[in-house]
Enzyme design. Structure first.
Site, mmCIF file in Angstrom:
data_model
loop_
_atom_site.group_PDB
_atom_site.id
_atom_site.type_symbol
_atom_site.label_atom_id
_atom_site.label_comp_id
_atom_site.label_asym_id
_atom_site.label_seq_id
_atom_site.Cartn_x
_atom_site.Cartn_y
_atom_site.Cartn_z
ATOM 1 N N LYS A 95 0.817 -1.225 0.000
ATOM 2 C CA LYS A 95 0.000 0.000 0.000
ATOM 3 C C LYS A 95 0.850 1.274 0.000
ATOM 4 C CE LYS A 95 -4.402 -1.690 1.107
ATOM 5 N NZ LYS A 95 -4.312 -3.036 1.709
ATOM 6 N N GLU A 117 -9.837 6.257 3.865
ATOM 7 C CA GLU A 117 -10.679 5.251 4.495
ATOM 8 C C GLU A 117 -9.801 4.043 4.778
ATOM 9 O OE1 GLU A 117 -10.354 5.653 1.256
ATOM 10 O OE2 GLU A 117 -9.635 3.626 0.827
ATOM 11 N N SER A 389 1.741 -9.827 -0.927
ATOM 12 C CA SER A 389 1.369 -8.405 -0.855
ATOM 13 C C SER A 389 1.667 -7.773 0.503
ATOM 14 C CB SER A 389 -0.108 -8.230 -1.203
ATOM 15 O OG SER A 389 -0.909 -9.078 -0.400
HETATM 16 C C1 LIG Z 1 -5.147 -4.084 1.419
HETATM 17 C C2 LIG Z 1 -4.419 -5.328 1.138
HETATM 18 C C3 LIG Z 1 -4.778 -6.185 0.065
HETATM 19 C C4 LIG Z 1 -5.973 -5.955 -0.807
HETATM 20 O O1 LIG Z 1 -5.969 -4.805 -1.580
HETATM 21 P P1 LIG Z 1 -5.659 -4.794 -3.131
HETATM 22 O O2 LIG Z 1 -6.026 -3.417 -3.552
HETATM 23 O O3 LIG Z 1 -6.536 -5.836 -3.793
HETATM 24 O O4 LIG Z 1 -4.243 -5.107 -3.333
HETATM 25 C C5 LIG Z 1 -3.983 -7.294 -0.168
HETATM 26 N N1 LIG Z 1 -2.918 -7.592 0.617
HETATM 27 C C6 LIG Z 1 -2.571 -6.815 1.650
HETATM 28 C C7 LIG Z 1 -1.393 -7.206 2.471
HETATM 29 C C8 LIG Z 1 -3.298 -5.662 1.955
HETATM 30 O O5 LIG Z 1 -2.928 -4.901 2.992
#
Ligand SMILES: *Cc1c(COP(=O)(O)O)cnc(C)c1O
Length: 404
Positions: A95, A117, A389
């Protein structure tokens, strides 16, 4: 579809085929146009690009490694598995890539205040971090249900100097927090920048957030070419709003040999209310095109068109809408969408932790679960890249319950 057509989208009005666009109250049309103009100028400005790249490197920790998961590969006995390590970034997830881009844009537009948000609190923490770094005032809207579930992230945001506003309307979760943030923006648009956390919302957010996240795919492309001297056979990423997945996929969309799989939250079952699979098996499970938070996309809704409740063990995937570009990529079949249950994701988190010494966020564990199903059916000379992610620290309470 014309070769490359996908890559040049959206059109001038923010449409990805039938999806996307700008469905907002009249008062937000001018601010969105102002944002679009400022963004277009910024991306052509060499100084802006240089400053963003410097922050991504020195503050966030880019490039992130592309790591060959040798033990997991042997354990599954199929394709060679590479992990893109977005979990190693500052604040623990992808993020921050988007927040740095938009934070710099807010400063450049002369807005002294940013709002955001947040669901699980990850986007709120990343926004509060960037706001502190760039000397911007910061307010984060968060559902009271989520505040209770994610106490630690609430403290983090406050520690960073942000104001956290609890939202007690509706289901007291992410979608209600988004409504409240939009209300704030309408009222304070002169001084305030709305820093949206995923590839959702009205144009230009889906294209702008995508552009800031494609650094994931651009690095991956270079790294895999260096390591394997060829492109991967498959890319796998989880899909909440859709930003980490589109960031990985986008630089490969023109390559017909590269398969792409987006993994949604299958939750605890196929009934409406028990999952957040908007693309994987739509129509059968209550997902139909509709408008949510300013964009036209697939939305989980009941037969009267009311936004449905959703469920996932992973808060970051627990959202009834999805980025409009994903809706388009689904309908054109360029990307395959599938879903993984809560149980499968929890088990995948355990497997990755114990095979590789990497505890993934539960969102990313959904992508890992899909790889656990898929890799054994692939040949040993094939290559799959999975996006990790984020890291799992925020999910330790849930993981502890799963262990016992
Ligand atoms: C917020 C988040 C997601 C989901 O958001 P996307 O916009 O689909 O990437 C996925 N993995 C993590 C670790 C997150 O914090």
């Amino acid at each position: 579809m014309a070769r490359g057509a996908t890559v040049s989208l959206p059109d001038a009005r923010g449409h990805f085929g039938a999806f996307g666009g700008r469905f907002v109250p009249e008062t937000l049309m001018a601010p969105l146009e102002e944002l679009e103009r400022a963004y277009r100028r910024a991306r052509r400005d060499r100084q802006f690009v240089r400053r963003l790249n410097a922050l991504l490197t020195d503050f966030a920790g880019r490039p992130t490694p592309l790591y060959l998961a040798g033990r997991l590969t042997r354990h599954l006995g199929g394709a060679r598995i590479y992990l893109k390590r977005e979990d190693l970034l500052h604040t623990g997830a992808h993020k921050i890539n988007n927040c740095l881009g938009q934070g710099l844009l807010a400063a450049r537009m002369g807005k002294p205040r940013v709002i955001a948000e947040t669901g699980a609190g990850q986007h709120g923490v990343a926004t509060a971090t960037v706001a502190a770094h760039l000397e911007l005032k910061c307010t984060v809207y968060m559902g009271e249900e989520d505040m209770a579930r994610q106490r630690l992230n609430v403290v983090r945001m406050k520690m960073l100097g942000a104001e956290v506003v609890g939202v007690s309307s509706g289901s007291r979760t992410l979608k209600d927090a988004i409504n409240e943030a939009m209300r704030d923006w309408v009222t304070n648009v002169e001084t305030t920048y709305y820093l949206l956390g995923s590839v959702c919302g009205a144009h230009p957010y889906p294209v702008m957030v995508r552009d800031f996240q494609t650094v994931i795919g651009r690095e991956t492309r270079e790294q895999i070419l260096r390591a394997e001297k060829r492109l991967p056979d498959a890319l796998v990423a989880c899909v909440g709003g859709g930003s980490n997945s589109i960031g990985l996929f986008h630089p490969f969309l023109r390559e017909p040999a590269v398969k792409m799989v987006g993994v949604e939250a299958g939750g605890r079952g196929a009934a409406l209310g028990d999952h957040a699979a908007r693309l994987a098996q739509s129509r059968r499970n209550g997902s139909r095109p509709g408008v949510l938070h300013g964009t036209f996309t697939y939305v989980l809704q009941d037969k009267h068109g009311q936004i449905a409740a959703t469920h996932s063990v992973s808060a970051g995937l627990d959202y009834p809408g999805v980025g409009p570009e994903h809706a388009y990529l689904r309908d054109t079949k360029r990307v395959q969408y599938t879903s993984v249950t809560d149980e499968e994701a929890l088990e995948a988190a355990r497997v990755l932790s114990q095979q590789e010494g990497i505890i993934p966020a539960l969102e990313a564990a959904h992508a890992v679960a899909e790889v656990i199903k898929r890799a054994p059916k692939m040949k040993p000379d094939q290559v799959v890249v999975v996006n990790i992610s984020g890291r799992g620290d925020k999910d330790m309470d849930i993981l502890a319950r799963h262990l016992s």
